[in-house]
Design a protein around this motif. Sequence first.
Motif, PDB file in Angstrom:
ATOM      1  N   LYS A  81       0.847  -1.249   0.166  1.00  0.00           N
ATOM      2  CA  LYS A  81      -0.095  -0.165   0.072  1.00  0.00           C
ATOM      3  C   LYS A  81       0.723   1.229   0.086  1.00  0.00           C
ATOM      4  O   LYS A  81       0.309   2.390  -0.440  1.00  0.00           O
ATOM      5  N   ASP A  82       2.137   1.265   0.456  1.00  0.00           N
ATOM      6  CA  ASP A  82       2.828   2.482   0.648  1.00  0.00           C
ATOM      7  C   ASP A  82       3.359   3.049  -1.109  1.00  0.00           C
ATOM      8  O   ASP A  82       3.503   3.959  -1.000  1.00  0.00           O
ATOM      9  N   PHE A  83       3.286   2.009  -1.795  1.00  0.00           N
ATOM     10  CA  PHE A  83       3.513   2.376  -3.187  1.00  0.00           C
ATOM     11  C   PHE A  83       2.188   2.567  -4.113  1.00  0.00           C
ATOM     12  O   PHE A  83       2.139   2.579  -5.237  1.00  0.00           O
ATOM     13  N   ARG A  84       1.090   2.499  -3.515  1.00  0.00           N
ATOM     14  CA  ARG A  84      -0.362   2.628  -4.196  1.00  0.00           C
ATOM     15  C   ARG A  84      -1.062   3.643  -3.740  1.00  0.00           C
ATOM     16  O   ARG A  84      -2.185   3.874  -3.866  1.00  0.00           O
ATOM     17  N   LYS A  85      -0.397   4.806  -2.694  1.00  0.00           N
ATOM     18  CA  LYS A  85      -1.094   5.912  -2.375  1.00  0.00           C
ATOM     19  C   LYS A  85      -1.609   6.850  -3.529  1.00  0.00           C
ATOM     20  O   LYS A  85      -0.697   6.992  -4.517  1.00  0.00           O
ATOM     21  N   CYS A  86      -2.636   7.633  -3.138  1.00  0.00           N
ATOM     22  CA  CYS A  86      -2.911   8.559  -4.152  1.00  0.00           C
ATOM     23  C   CYS A  86      -3.544   9.827  -3.275  1.00  0.00           C
ATOM     24  O   CYS A  86      -4.353   9.848  -2.300  1.00  0.00           O
ATOM     25  N   ARG A  87      -3.315  11.019  -3.710  1.00  0.00           N
ATOM     26  CA  ARG A  87      -3.543  12.118  -3.027  1.00  0.00           C
ATOM     27  C   ARG A  87      -3.622  13.631  -4.189  1.00  0.00           C
ATOM     28  O   ARG A  87      -2.886  13.437  -4.864  1.00  0.00           O
ATOM     29  N   CYS A  88      -4.712  14.407  -3.680  1.00  0.00           N
ATOM     30  CA  CYS A  88      -4.828  15.643  -4.391  1.00  0.00           C
ATOM     31  C   CYS A  88      -3.734  16.477  -4.085  1.00  0.00           C
ATOM     32  O   CYS A  88      -3.591  16.711  -2.707  1.00  0.00           O
ATOM     33  N   GLN A  89      -3.165  17.489  -4.773  1.00  0.00           N
ATOM     34  CA  GLN A  89      -2.644  18.619  -4.484  1.00  0.00           C
ATOM     35  C   GLN A  89      -3.012  19.918  -5.294  1.00  0.00           C
ATOM     36  O   GLN A  89      -2.652  19.767  -6.499  1.00  0.00           O
ATOM     37  N   GLY A  90      -4.043  20.554  -4.969  1.00  0.00           N
ATOM     38  CA  GLY A  90      -4.895  21.283  -6.001  1.00  0.00           C
ATOM     39  C   GLY A  90      -5.312  20.768  -6.930  1.00  0.00           C
ATOM     40  O   GLY A  90      -6.156  19.728  -6.832  1.00  0.00           O
ATOM     41  N   SER A  91      -5.041  21.057  -8.222  1.00  0.00           N
ATOM     42  CA  SER A  91      -5.672  20.092  -9.214  1.00  0.00           C
ATOM     43  C   SER A  91      -4.771  19.112  -9.852  1.00  0.00           C
ATOM     44  O   SER A  91      -4.933  18.687 -11.171  1.00  0.00           O
ATOM     45  N   CYS A  92      -3.691  18.674  -9.133  1.00  0.00           N
ATOM     46  CA  CYS A  92      -2.827  17.576  -9.437  1.00  0.00           C
ATOM     47  C   CYS A  92      -2.970  16.522  -8.607  1.00  0.00           C
ATOM     48  O   CYS A  92      -3.810  16.623  -7.439  1.00  0.00           O
ATOM     49  N   LEU A  93      -2.573  15.460  -9.014  1.00  0.00           N
ATOM     50  CA  LEU A  93      -2.732  14.326  -8.220  1.00  0.00           C
ATOM     51  C   LEU A  93      -1.431  13.522  -7.930  1.00  0.00           C
ATOM     52  O   LEU A  93      -0.413  13.684  -9.246  1.00  0.00           O
ATOM     53  N   VAL A  94      -1.067  13.234  -6.795  1.00  0.00           N
ATOM     54  CA  VAL A  94       0.399  12.744  -6.587  1.00  0.00           C
ATOM     55  C   VAL A  94       0.042  11.072  -6.367  1.00  0.00           C
ATOM     56  O   VAL A  94      -0.594  10.774  -5.238  1.00  0.00           O
ATOM     57  N   ALA A  95       0.586  10.168  -7.023  1.00  0.00           N
ATOM     58  CA  ALA A  95       0.248   8.901  -6.893  1.00  0.00           C
ATOM     59  C   ALA A  95       1.376   8.082  -7.036  1.00  0.00           C
ATOM     60  O   ALA A  95       2.348   8.408  -7.549  1.00  0.00           O
ATOM     61  N   GLY A  96       1.367   6.690  -6.337  1.00  0.00           N
ATOM     62  CA  GLY A  96       2.270   5.772  -6.182  1.00  0.00           C
ATOM     63  C   GLY A  96       2.548   4.904  -7.578  1.00  0.00           C
ATOM     64  O   GLY A  96       1.445   4.828  -8.142  1.00  0.00           O
ATOM     65  N   GLY A  97       3.778   4.805  -7.720  1.00  0.00           N
ATOM     66  CA  GLY A  97       3.996   3.890  -8.884  1.00  0.00           C
ATOM     67  C   GLY A  97       3.550   2.429  -9.091  1.00  0.00           C
ATOM     68  O   GLY A  97       3.374   2.280 -10.015  1.00  0.00           O
ATOM     69  N   GLY A  98       3.013   2.091  -8.040  1.00  0.00           N
ATOM     70  CA  GLY A  98       2.490   0.650  -7.970  1.00  0.00           C
ATOM     71  C   GLY A  98       0.874   0.641  -8.202  1.00  0.00           C
ATOM     72  O   GLY A  98       0.209  -0.362  -8.168  1.00  0.00           O
ATOM     73  N   LEU A  99       0.287   1.860  -8.232  1.00  0.00           N
ATOM     74  CA  LEU A  99      -1.053   2.031  -8.234  1.00  0.00           C
ATOM     75  C   LEU A  99      -1.325   1.579  -9.532  1.00  0.00           C
ATOM     76  O   LEU A  99      -0.946   2.017 -10.647  1.00  0.00           O
ATOM     77  N   LYS A 100      -2.613   0.793  -9.611  1.00  0.00           N
ATOM     78  CA  LYS A 100      -3.329   0.327 -11.017  1.00  0.00           C
ATOM     79  C   LYS A 100      -3.907   1.728 -11.893  1.00  0.00           C
ATOM     80  O   LYS A 100      -4.576   2.589 -11.032  1.00  0.00           O
ATOM     81  N   LEU A 101      -3.742   1.831 -13.125  1.00  0.00           N
ATOM     82  CA  LEU A 101      -4.467   2.980 -13.784  1.00  0.00           C
ATOM     83  C   LEU A 101      -6.084   3.091 -13.233  1.00  0.00           C
ATOM     84  O   LEU A 101      -6.509   4.195 -13.147  1.00  0.00           O
TER      85      LEU A 101
END
Length: 293
Positions: A81-101
Amino acid sequence: MHWPKNLNKAIKTEINLAGYTNFRIGGRAKYFFEPKNLKELQQALVSAKRADLRVFILGAGSNILVSDTGLTGLVIRLSHKDFRKCRCQGSCLVAGGGLKLNALISFSREKNLSGLEFLAGIPGTLGGSLMGNAGAWGKAIGELVSRVGVLDYNGKLKLLGSKQLKFAYRKSNLNNYIIIWAKLKLLAGKKKVMAAKIKEYLLRRKQTQGDHLPNAGCIFKNPTCGSAGRLIDSCGLKGKAKGGTVISKLHANFILNTGKAKSGDVLSLMDLMQRKVRERFKINLEPEIKIWK
Ligand SMILES: Cc1cc2nc3c(=O)[nH]c(=O)nc-3n(C[C@H](O)[C@H](O)[C@H](O)COP(=O)(O)OP(=O)(O)OC[C@H]3O[C@@H](n4cnc5c(N)ncnc54)[C@H](O)[C@@H]3O)c2cc1C
């Protein structure tokens, strides 16, 4: 092989890779590791480097062909899960490399952030998709990226900004890195409109690719003069079979695993496709899939 004590149990040996790939083909990995966090990943990389062990980074396994003879190196999968996180930063998303599209797209839709819809139906992770600059319908993921957090194979963390990033058709300059996270620039959107777009893209995909047997998507990149699928089709190769594989009757750039395919079956069909297209059109088809051996 000497791993740090804390990783000894977590690093597995002789793991069959077929089940980790979309093609459902492949032999065993000598070492297989799913790190719990960045520190564990760095430790494993340092040990592998010291032992001169080859490292393979596995995403969702949707764009690779693994040899039946297996791999003598270390396969690392960023599934924790540490590599599958996702969060918003304004109108951007910061997401982990292991997260599925598909998870990334659902998250962005829930947050009313638009721009990723064209990727609907691509069965990869964010990391794998950035590596090969995945795209569809005239767009590619690289267009949305503003920053990427990577590790080099010595375990050293680096931050790559837009000036250092290079994306082109199905390639990037990230080959020597492990993609840990990425920041994607999106636009404000409406859930309903986005859901309709996603539905349309998925339908188009179903119509052009069908519901398939295991496969790895397009085998070859499109040459500058047009579609690899159309060239292969013009050579009359749809439906051509070899062992447990067949060239899809719907999309000539897809090879399907009909049950007991061997990696060698795929390679001989690829060889046939390349040979026929070269003979007839004087065009060299370049593989899009990555071959692990
Ligand atoms: C049915 C189907 C349809 C597809 N449609 C499309 C399409 O429309 N467009 C398209 O572009 N592709 C398509 N693909 C191919 C594939 O889904 C994409 O290329 C996807 O982005 C690969 O991601 P992955 O996580 O599966 O990568 P993998 O297949 O696991 O790996 C691919 C490469 O990326 C590297 N990699 C993976 N994760 C990382 C990471 N975190 N850091 C560094 N390197 C990494 C691997 O080492 C390998 O070299 C399709 C595939 C299938 C099966």
